[in-house]
Enzyme design. Structure first.
Site, mmCIF file in Angstrom:
data_model
loop_
_atom_site.group_PDB
_atom_site.id
_atom_site.type_symbol
_atom_site.label_atom_id
_atom_site.label_comp_id
_atom_site.label_asym_id
_atom_site.label_seq_id
_atom_site.Cartn_x
_atom_site.Cartn_y
_atom_site.Cartn_z
ATOM 1 C CD GLU A 235 -3.009 -1.019 0.394
ATOM 2 O OE1 GLU A 235 -3.188 0.048 -0.224
ATOM 3 O OE2 GLU A 235 -3.732 -2.017 0.249
ATOM 4 C CB CYS A 269 -1.997 7.300 1.223
ATOM 5 S SG CYS A 269 -3.362 6.497 2.056
HETATM 6 P P1 NAD Z 1 8.188 5.283 4.584
HETATM 7 O O1 NAD Z 1 8.239 4.515 3.314
HETATM 8 O O2 NAD Z 1 9.265 6.237 4.860
HETATM 9 O O3 NAD Z 1 8.154 4.290 5.836
HETATM 10 C C1 NAD Z 1 7.148 3.328 5.986
HETATM 11 C C2 NAD Z 1 7.619 2.265 6.947
HETATM 12 O O4 NAD Z 1 8.677 1.533 6.352
HETATM 13 C C3 NAD Z 1 8.155 2.796 8.267
HETATM 14 O O5 NAD Z 1 7.680 2.000 9.307
HETATM 15 C C4 NAD Z 1 9.653 2.656 8.107
HETATM 16 O O6 NAD Z 1 10.345 2.508 9.317
HETATM 17 C C5 NAD Z 1 9.732 1.388 7.298
HETATM 18 N N1 NAD Z 1 10.994 1.198 6.580
HETATM 19 C C6 NAD Z 1 11.853 2.147 6.141
HETATM 20 N N2 NAD Z 1 12.896 1.555 5.508
HETATM 21 C C7 NAD Z 1 12.678 0.226 5.540
HETATM 22 C C8 NAD Z 1 13.378 -0.910 5.052
HETATM 23 N N3 NAD Z 1 14.530 -0.781 4.401
HETATM 24 N N4 NAD Z 1 12.850 -2.138 5.256
HETATM 25 C C9 NAD Z 1 11.678 -2.270 5.914
HETATM 26 N N5 NAD Z 1 10.968 -1.243 6.402
HETATM 27 C C10 NAD Z 1 11.453 -0.003 6.221
HETATM 28 O O7 NAD Z 1 6.754 5.966 4.591
HETATM 29 P P2 NAD Z 1 6.170 6.991 5.672
HETATM 30 O O8 NAD Z 1 6.849 8.304 5.478
HETATM 31 O O9 NAD Z 1 6.168 6.370 7.007
HETATM 32 O O10 NAD Z 1 4.638 7.115 5.213
HETATM 33 C C11 NAD Z 1 4.211 8.005 4.230
HETATM 34 C C12 NAD Z 1 3.957 7.247 2.940
HETATM 35 O O11 NAD Z 1 3.013 6.220 3.161
HETATM 36 C C13 NAD Z 1 3.348 8.132 1.871
HETATM 37 O O12 NAD Z 1 3.939 7.851 0.631
HETATM 38 C C14 NAD Z 1 1.889 7.705 1.857
HETATM 39 O O13 NAD Z 1 1.231 7.935 0.642
HETATM 40 C C15 NAD Z 1 2.009 6.257 2.171
HETATM 41 N N6 NAD Z 1 0.743 5.725 2.693
HETATM 42 C C16 NAD Z 1 0.038 4.861 1.918
HETATM 43 C C17 NAD Z 1 -1.171 4.358 2.374
HETATM 44 C C18 NAD Z 1 -1.963 3.381 1.549
HETATM 45 O O14 NAD Z 1 -2.825 2.734 2.108
HETATM 46 N N7 NAD Z 1 -1.719 3.227 0.259
HETATM 47 C C19 NAD Z 1 -1.645 4.740 3.628
HETATM 48 C C20 NAD Z 1 -0.914 5.621 4.384
HETATM 49 C C21 NAD Z 1 0.302 6.106 3.913
#
Ligand code: NAD
Length: 518
Positions: A235, A269
């Site tokens: 997602e 999102c």
């Molecule tokens: P992010 O990608 O920076 O982080 C998401 C998660 O991934 C965090 O828990 C982070 O610690 C983890 N992470 C980071 N590096 C990793 C790795 N190498 N391996 C495993 N996990 C890792 O995103 P964010 O800034 O926390 O959230 C914002 C983003 O999320 C936006 O792009 C938003 O659109 C998206 N989002 C999507 C939905 C959906 O349902 N499609 C819902 C909410 C947010």
């Protein structure tokens, strides 16, 4: 990364430390997954009714303690209490749906065996995978991960959840609240940390990884999970568009646009980031959106509808998008570069922004929106679809809502409202393209955390046994006759061609032969 590392949780509105958590290293992630494996057998064995009872009790705890959880969400994200309550309330509603639908969606059902296997009974059921890892973002720290956690639990799995490093306290709170219902079971555990802890969870002995976050991280997560062929649900981000047709209720559209673009300080999102408005109502729409945007502000005062930017680095992204849009000929009819502060960003409406600028092509994730005039809805659909993202969308139209919604390349579309699809538990939630794949919510969301188990059972001796070396030439020939009777007609060419087939002579332009000259 070691278990001795500490993670400070910061209130983004004030900079205050609101919690200190111990980071989980690889060994402690693996240990959590092993405990989850234990719990998963017990949980799967409870069956749909037993699980529905536990999930119902958890729902009660969440509902009674909504204000307490809302406070943790408010502290870690900075969002107003009302917004925190909204996301918690929606998660609770989904939980209720799961309890009452999991059995119907996933339980064993009979399937017609078909004529060739008429002697058999066939059935399918959807069995739990075992242990599901969930990695969540910070923007909706309850509603978003619960889309995976609650559906994975409802499907009979145990869950290990790594919340965002910006909202660890919310994750801990959620796990502790379920532990109140099942104190001696590791049904939902939290592991704390950033990317390294997330990577450790991807590599752990899990059966599926549900990721919600940015597209960039999604690719890394998918590559890490590929090491063990662990399936992933992605997602990711979005660049959702709203279409406003000439016959739309312009006031309602502007109201929805303001909420879709600015609520949660634009950190949604499925937030509205681009608006395409029919030429005939464009000016009226922009005037109404401008008026409404002027009544909304970000801050810490009691009247503020918007909180701070939860992730400090996002402020720079928003500033870059606004600056780029203005440098390339766009105009800010509300806000602008000065609206981008250190922690808070005031609503910004940009017009005349070129379609190839960052504010149109990249996810902004702030309280800004672009509005563009279009000559008709065909142009609007074309521009809306010209993105690699495909998460949600919104259409405002009196006459053409369903048609336009269908033409938009997005996993979800609301007609004459925004983001409503997320609040309907029976509807799947997810995107296409750079927005990811797989679905949470609804029947698809339950099945996402299962594997289909197909079973056949012989009811009586077959007339034609297909799976034996004892098959005779006569039986093969009977099989051929049966296949011809069943499927042969479908492949016959039509007896009367729709159009007479032209002869070579006619195709050469020499006309048909005269009758009698044969
Ligand atoms: P992010 O990608 O920076 O982080 C998401 C998660 O991934 C965090 O828990 C982070 O610690 C983890 N992470 C980071 N590096 C990793 C790795 N190498 N391996 C495993 N996990 C890792 O995103 P964010 O800034 O926390 O959230 C914002 C983003 O999320 C936006 O792009 C938003 O659109 C998206 N989002 C999507 C939905 C959906 O349902 N499609 C819902 C909410 C947010």
């Amino acid at each position: 990364m070691t278990t001795h590392d500490k993670l400070e949780s910061i209130n983004p509105a004030t900079g205050d430390v609101v919690g200190i958590h111990t980071v989980d290293d690889t060994a402690s992630v693996d240990a959590a997954v092993a405990r989850a494996r234990e719990a998963s057998h017990w949980w799967a064995g409870l069956g749909f009714d037993g699980r529905a009872e536990v999930l119902g009790q958890w729902r009660g705890v969440l509902t009674r303690r909504m204000a307490q959880l809302g406070d943790v969400v408010h502290q870690e994200t900075g969002k107003p209490h009302g917004d925190a309550q909204l996301e918690i309330g929606l998660a609770i509603d989904h939980l209720a749906w799961i309890g009452s639908h999991a059995g119907k969606v996933l339980g064993r059902r009979r399937v017609s065996p078909g004529l060739l296997l008429a002697n058999q009974a066939a059935s399918v059921e959807y069995l739990p995978l075992g242990v599901v890892g969930v990695i969540g973002p910070w923007n909706y720290p309850v509603f978003t991960p619960m889309g995976s956690i609650a559906y994975a639990l409802g499907a009979g799995n145990a869950v290990v959840f790594k919340p965002s490093e910006l909202t660890p306290g919310v994750g801990v709170w959620l796990a502790e609240s379920l532990r109140e219902v099942v104190p001696d079971r590791d049904l939902l555990q939290v592991v704390i940390g950033g990317g390294e802890t997330g990577a450790a969870l991807c590599r752990a002995d899990i059966d599926k990884l549900a990721f919600t976050g940015s597209t960039r991280t999604a690719k890394v997560v998918m590559a890490t999970c590929a090491e063990n062929l662990t399936p992933v649900l992605i997602e990711a981000g979005g660049k959702d568009a709203m279409l406003v047709d000439h016959d739309a209720d312009v006031d309602a559209a502007a109201d929805a646009a303001a909420w879709g673009a600015f609520s949660n300080a634009g950190q949604t999102c499925t937030g509205i980031e681009r608006i395409y408005v029919h030429d005939r109502v464009h000016d009226r729409f922009v005037a109404e959106l401008t008026r409404r945007a002027g009544t909304i502000h970000a801050g810490t005062d009691a009247e503020a509808q918007l909180g701070p930017m939860t992730m400090p680095s996002q402020v720079d992204v928003v500033r870059r998008h606004v600056e780029d849009a203005l440098a390339r000929g766009g105009r800010a009819v509300v806000g602008g570069v000065d609206a981008v502060g250190d922690r808070f960003i005031q609503p910004t409406v940009l017009v005349d922004v070129p379609e190839d600028s960052a504010a149109i092509r990249e996810e902004t994730f702030g309280p800004t929106v672009t509005v563009r005039r279009v000559r008709d809805m065909d142009e609007a659909v074309e521009l809306a679809n010209a993105t690699r993202y495909g998460l949600g969308a919104s259409v405002f139209s009196a006459a053409r809502g369903p048609e336009l919604a269908r033409r938009l390349r997005s996993g979800m579309t609301s007609i004459n409202s925004v983001i409503s699809f997320a609040a309907v538990p029976g509807l799947p939630f997810g995107g296409v393209g750079d927005s990811g794949f797989g679905r949470i919510h609804g029947p698809d969301g339950l099945k996402e955390f299962t594997y289909a188990k197909a079973v056949t059972r012989v009811r009586f001796k077959p007339v034609l046994n297909l799976t034996t070396f004892d098959r005779t030439p006569e039986q093969d020939s009977a099989m051929a006759s049966l296949l011809t009777a069943l499927h042969g007609r479908a492949t016959q060419l039509p007896k009367v061609p729709r159009r007479p087939i032209a002869t070579l002579r006619e195709r050469a332009g020499r006309g048909p032969r005269q009758s009698g000259r044969s």
